[in-house]
Design a protein around this motif. Structure first.
Motif, PDB file in Angstrom:
ATOM      1  N   UNK A 325     -38.930 -33.693 -37.470  1.00  0.00           N
ATOM      2  CA  UNK A 325     -37.553 -33.189 -37.335  1.00  0.00           C
ATOM      3  C   UNK A 325     -37.574 -31.679 -37.107  1.00  0.00           C
ATOM      4  N   UNK A 326     -38.375 -30.976 -37.927  1.00  0.00           N
ATOM      5  CA  UNK A 326     -38.431 -29.516 -37.807  1.00  0.00           C
ATOM      6  C   UNK A 326     -39.027 -29.089 -36.465  1.00  0.00           C
ATOM      7  N   UNK A 327     -39.899 -29.945 -35.925  1.00  0.00           N
ATOM      8  CA  UNK A 327     -40.497 -29.633 -34.629  1.00  0.00           C
ATOM      9  C   UNK A 327     -39.400 -29.453 -33.574  1.00  0.00           C
ATOM     10  N   UNK A 328     -38.385 -30.295 -33.623  1.00  0.00           N
ATOM     11  CA  UNK A 328     -37.266 -30.165 -32.681  1.00  0.00           C
ATOM     12  C   UNK A 328     -36.413 -28.948 -33.029  1.00  0.00           C
ATOM     13  N   UNK A 329     -36.170 -28.777 -34.358  1.00  0.00           N
ATOM     14  CA  UNK A 329     -35.306 -27.660 -34.756  1.00  0.00           C
ATOM     15  C   UNK A 329     -35.972 -26.329 -34.409  1.00  0.00           C
ATOM     16  N   UNK A 330     -37.303 -26.313 -34.429  1.00  0.00           N
ATOM     17  CA  UNK A 330     -38.024 -25.072 -34.152  1.00  0.00           C
ATOM     18  C   UNK A 330     -38.126 -24.736 -32.668  1.00  0.00           C
ATOM     19  N   UNK A 331     -37.751 -25.688 -31.826  1.00  0.00           N
ATOM     20  CA  UNK A 331     -37.813 -25.394 -30.393  1.00  0.00           C
ATOM     21  C   UNK A 331     -36.748 -24.360 -30.064  1.00  0.00           C
ATOM     22  N   UNK A 332     -37.191 -23.237 -29.537  1.00  0.00           N
ATOM     23  CA  UNK A 332     -36.217 -22.198 -29.178  1.00  0.00           C
ATOM     24  C   UNK A 332     -35.561 -22.577 -27.867  1.00  0.00           C
ATOM     25  N   UNK A 333     -34.246 -22.566 -27.774  1.00  0.00           N
ATOM     26  CA  UNK A 333     -33.625 -22.839 -26.474  1.00  0.00           C
ATOM     27  C   UNK A 333     -34.093 -21.783 -25.472  1.00  0.00           C
ATOM     28  N   UNK A 334     -34.454 -22.231 -24.269  1.00  0.00           N
ATOM     29  CA  UNK A 334     -35.002 -21.290 -23.291  1.00  0.00           C
ATOM     30  C   UNK A 334     -33.904 -20.435 -22.670  1.00  0.00           C
ATOM     31  N   UNK A 335     -32.685 -20.989 -22.631  1.00  0.00           N
ATOM     32  CA  UNK A 335     -31.599 -20.233 -22.004  1.00  0.00           C
ATOM     33  C   UNK A 335     -30.593 -19.859 -23.081  1.00  0.00           C
ATOM     34  N   UNK A 336     -30.585 -18.595 -23.408  1.00  0.00           N
ATOM     35  CA  UNK A 336     -29.695 -18.146 -24.482  1.00  0.00           C
ATOM     36  C   UNK A 336     -28.882 -16.941 -24.021  1.00  0.00           C
ATOM     37  N   UNK A 337     -27.857 -16.678 -24.785  1.00  0.00           N
ATOM     38  CA  UNK A 337     -26.986 -15.546 -24.473  1.00  0.00           C
ATOM     39  C   UNK A 337     -27.661 -14.285 -25.004  1.00  0.00           C
ATOM     40  N   UNK A 338     -27.662 -13.239 -24.193  1.00  0.00           N
ATOM     41  CA  UNK A 338     -28.299 -12.032 -24.727  1.00  0.00           C
ATOM     42  C   UNK A 338     -27.313 -11.273 -25.617  1.00  0.00           C
ATOM     43  N   UNK A 339     -27.837 -10.524 -26.595  1.00  0.00           N
ATOM     44  CA  UNK A 339     -26.928  -9.809 -27.492  1.00  0.00           C
ATOM     45  C   UNK A 339     -26.041  -8.861 -26.685  1.00  0.00           C
ATOM     46  N   UNK A 340     -24.811  -8.781 -27.036  1.00  0.00           N
ATOM     47  CA  UNK A 340     -23.882  -7.888 -26.343  1.00  0.00           C
ATOM     48  C   UNK A 340     -23.481  -8.380 -24.970  1.00  0.00           C
ATOM     49  N   UNK A 341     -23.616  -9.689 -24.737  1.00  0.00           N
ATOM     50  CA  UNK A 341     -23.270 -10.245 -23.426  1.00  0.00           C
ATOM     51  C   UNK A 341     -21.785 -10.015 -23.122  1.00  0.00           C
ATOM     52  N   UNK A 342     -21.500  -9.904 -21.816  1.00  0.00           N
ATOM     53  CA  UNK A 342     -20.116  -9.607 -21.407  1.00  0.00           C
ATOM     54  C   UNK A 342     -19.328 -10.909 -21.267  1.00  0.00           C
ATOM     55  N   UNK A 343     -18.108 -10.912 -21.787  1.00  0.00           N
ATOM     56  CA  UNK A 343     -17.249 -12.091 -21.618  1.00  0.00           C
ATOM     57  C   UNK A 343     -16.370 -11.857 -20.398  1.00  0.00           C
ATOM     58  N   UNK A 344     -16.556 -12.683 -19.370  1.00  0.00           N
ATOM     59  CA  UNK A 344     -15.744 -12.529 -18.159  1.00  0.00           C
ATOM     60  C   UNK A 344     -14.312 -12.910 -18.473  1.00  0.00           C
TER      61      UNK A 344
END
Ligand code: ATP
Length: 656
Positions: A325-344
């Motif tokens: 279970x933790x193996x899945x939880x530990x998978x980092x999503x490859x596509x993430x929002x960068x800190x301070x991202x702009x909201x269109x």
């Protein structure tokens, strides 16, 4: 496969403990209940002794009825109170365990929602379901009963040991002498159990995957079309046999060990008598009562000790499941929002799209333990361009897109054309960040899409995919998915604009008609128009249309086309066109071949240039028609159906 030994300070254990942290108060109550019950129960023998020694047969010979009544009341009250405590304790443990399990399941689900598309194209759906259902379900007992069992039995065992030491420390040492050996064997058995548990869960996951694949509508269709029902059943049977063997192995592991422990307990009294005899011979003071009390205690120790050992094994089995279970939880999503991202901001969005020197290669599947990842052709094969396209995923620099630069101005209708497997779908998938570019950048209104918040990007880009996905639910719910708060009037307007309202109203249940899993109960044309209604309701600034390849009758085709024209109105649209007849009015057409942008221009310009577009045009309509159309600009009316059917036939295998 190497297993980490289950040492007490295994980080998995601390993570499990963290899962239980929100239930600290309830757990403390359980602990209090367990200890109270244990203490109360241990009072009973003293009451019995008092009944005999003080109430029934006192030294003066006269029974003390008053005292007897109180003692008897005590003997009745204690079991009643402990029974009530037991009910409360069971309620609490069940609540803690099930809630912790539900938290874990929700965490896992929420985490999986954040994973990128590539993870799902590379992982079997059944395997994901199995981790959510079987693995999380498998740790239920450890979360519900284990802590209580350990606490309860530890209290009993400790109390018994203390009493035994008080009675005779020498005999206690004799009883304990083999314990280190038992602990060592226990650890070995535990390791084997963990290995087996992991394999059992993998095999269970395999079975779930087979079930998911074979018993889905597409799976059944495939098996029926190719008469593979027998072999599918055999595949399942084989996995089932493997699962049975593993289950039996798991159940039998440790049985011999338990038998040894039981035998040891059975023969210890005899050994105690022997040693006691020697001790008496050597002059040690040892009464018959002490000896009897000692052997009774020693015998009473057996059950709780065995239970403790069993529970430790269960914990080790569960650790294997927790790791999965933790193996899945530990998978980092490859596509993430960068800190301070702009909201269109929706109202400020112009809808300009720019591809700036975009290079793209599909990421390799992440390797996970077990057989969760799918083979070369993806799970159902639908994600792969076409059967004839050769693409060896093992080769590293296999660019799907080569240095693509293009601009779509706000409000334009842009079309992408190209042979199958050219990278058209891939190009469009990069805009809403289903995948991230390998090199270069994609800009929306001048902002790199990687600098935008995921939410605002998703709200800005709508999509009608080649095979619209409808979930099992009503037509209303399927349309409203884009905007759950939409009113009935809004939904109806979207359906009218998508030319599907009349068709919906002709169904007996109207908008409440159940679409069936993946919309199998609706025709291709109906599904497409529902998908268009959905995107119209969403009203995104940017629209991506992956034109469906299935052939429609002329009337439905007209309805779909009309709906699409309305959908493209007033927004930037990128359309992947398979029927070239549908994009003659596009503001700009991009020709893609082998992942390279080979040409761009309007319909007339591209026909004149004699490149890829005109080649494709000739392929679809024949050179006579191109001449005629090019010279007199006649709108295309018929002739495409035959050509489209052909291209559908080529796709039939992949789609199945
Ligand atoms: P079609 O007209 O048949 O839909 P397309 O031009 O849209 O084709 P894409 O689907 O973009 O083509 O595929 C481009 C290439 O990328 C193909 O060679 C395909 O095999 C490969 N491809 C597509 N999806 C994946 C994936 N998930 N993982 C790896 N490779 C992929």
């Amino acid at each position: 496969m190497t297993e980490k030994p289950a040492l007490p300070r295994d980080p998995v254990i601390s993570r499990v403990a963290r899962l239980l942290r929100p239930y600290r108060v309830q757990m403390t109550l359980v602990a209090v209940a367990v200890v109270t019950a244990a203490v109360l129960t241990s009072i009973v023998p003293f009451l019995v002794r008092a009944v005999f020694d003080k109430a029934l047969f006192p030294v003066d010979g006269r029974p003390d009825l008053g005292l007897l009544t109180w003692l008897v009341l005590g003997m009745i009250a204690i079991p009643v109170v402990t029974a009530i405590i037991a009910i409360g304790q069971n309620f609490l443990t069940s609540k803690i365990g099930n809630s912790a399990m539900a938290d874990l399941r929700s965490d896992l689900f929420a985490h999986l929602q954040k994973m990128e598309l590539a993870f799902f194209t590379a992982t079997k759906t059944g395997a994901i379901q199995s981790r959510l259902a079987n693995d999380v379900g498998g740790v239920r007992t450890v979360l519900t009963d284990t802590a209580t069992t350990i606490l309860q039995n530890s209290v009993t065992v400790t109390a018994a040991f203390v009493s035994m030491i008080i009675l005779s420390w020498q005999l206690t040492i004799l009883t304990l002498i083999v314990m280190p050996l038992f602990v060592w064997i226990q650890l070995q058995v535990g390791k084997r159990r963990q290995r087996l548990a992991r394999r059992t869960q993998e095999s269970l996951s395999e079975m779930t995957a087979i079930t998911e694949e074979a018993l889905s509508v597409s799976g059944i269709l495939l098996a029926k079309v190719f008469n593979r029902a027998e072999s599918e059943t055999e595949r399942y049977r084989e996995a089932n046999r493997n699962q049975t063997k593993l289950q039996v192995d798991q159940a039998m592991t440790g049985r011999a060990f338990f038998a040894i422990v039981q035998t040891f307990f059975a023969i210890t009294p005899a050994l105690i008598y022997l040693v006691a005899g020697r001790m008496l011979g050597a002059g040690t003071v040892l009464t018959a009562g002490t000896l009897v009390a000692f052997t009774t205690l020693q015998a009473r120790l057996q059950m709780p000790l065995l239970q403790l050992m069993r529970v430790t094994l269960d914990v080790q089995t569960s650790l294997a499941l927790f790791r999965r279970i933790f193996e899945y939880i530990d998978l980092e999503p490859a596509i993430v929002e960068r800190p301070g991202a702009i909201a269109l901001k929706r109202e400020e969005l112009r809808g300009e799209i720019e591809f700036r020197n975009v290079w793209f290669r599909y990421p390799e599947a992440r390797s996970l333990t077990g057989a969760d990842t799918v083979d070369r052709f993806g799970e159902t094969g639908v994600r792969i361009g076409a059967p004839e396209v050769q693409n060896d995923f093992g080769d590293a620099p296999n660019w799907t897109l080569h240095d693509v630069s293009l601009t779509v101005k706000p409000g334009q209708l842009a079309a992408i054309v190209g042979p199958t497997g050219a990278g058209k779908t891939t190009t469009t998938y990069l805009v809403p960040r289903f995948y991230d570019v390998t090199d270069g950048a994609i800009l929306v209104d001048g902002h790199d899409v990687r600098d935008l918040t995921m939410g605002s990007l998703a709200d800005s880009v709508g999509m009608v995919t080649q095979e619209p996905y409808l979930f099992h639910g009503t037509i209303r719910d399927n349309i409203a998915y884009a905007k759950p708060e939409a009113s009935a009037a809004e939904i109806e307007k979207a359906a009218r604009d998508a030319n599907i309202h009349d068709a919906i109203m002709s169904f007996a249940q109207g908008y409440e008609t159940i679409t069936g899993e993946r919309g199998y109960r609706l025709s291709g044309g109906e599904k497409q128009r529902i998908a268009i209604a959905r995107v119209l309701l969403m009203d995104p600034r940017i629209l991506i249309l992956d034109e469906a390849t299935s052939a429609l009758d002329t009337e439905t085709e007209r309805l779909v086309q009309e709906a699409l024209e309305r959908a493209t109105h007033n927004r930037t649209t990128i359309a992947i066109a398979h029927r070239l007849s549908t994009i003659q009015n596009a503001d700009v057409i991009f020709g893609l071949e082998d992942g390279r942008l080979v040409e761009q221009g309007t319909h007339t310009e591209l026909l004149a240039s004699g490149g890829l577009y005109s080649r494709l045009y000739v392929e679809q309509f024949g050179s006579g028609q191109i001449e005629a159309r090019f010279h007199d600009g006649v709108k295309f009316a018929d002739g495409q159906t035959r050509c489209d059917r052909n291209s559908d036939d080529r796709r039939a295998d992949v789609a199945l």
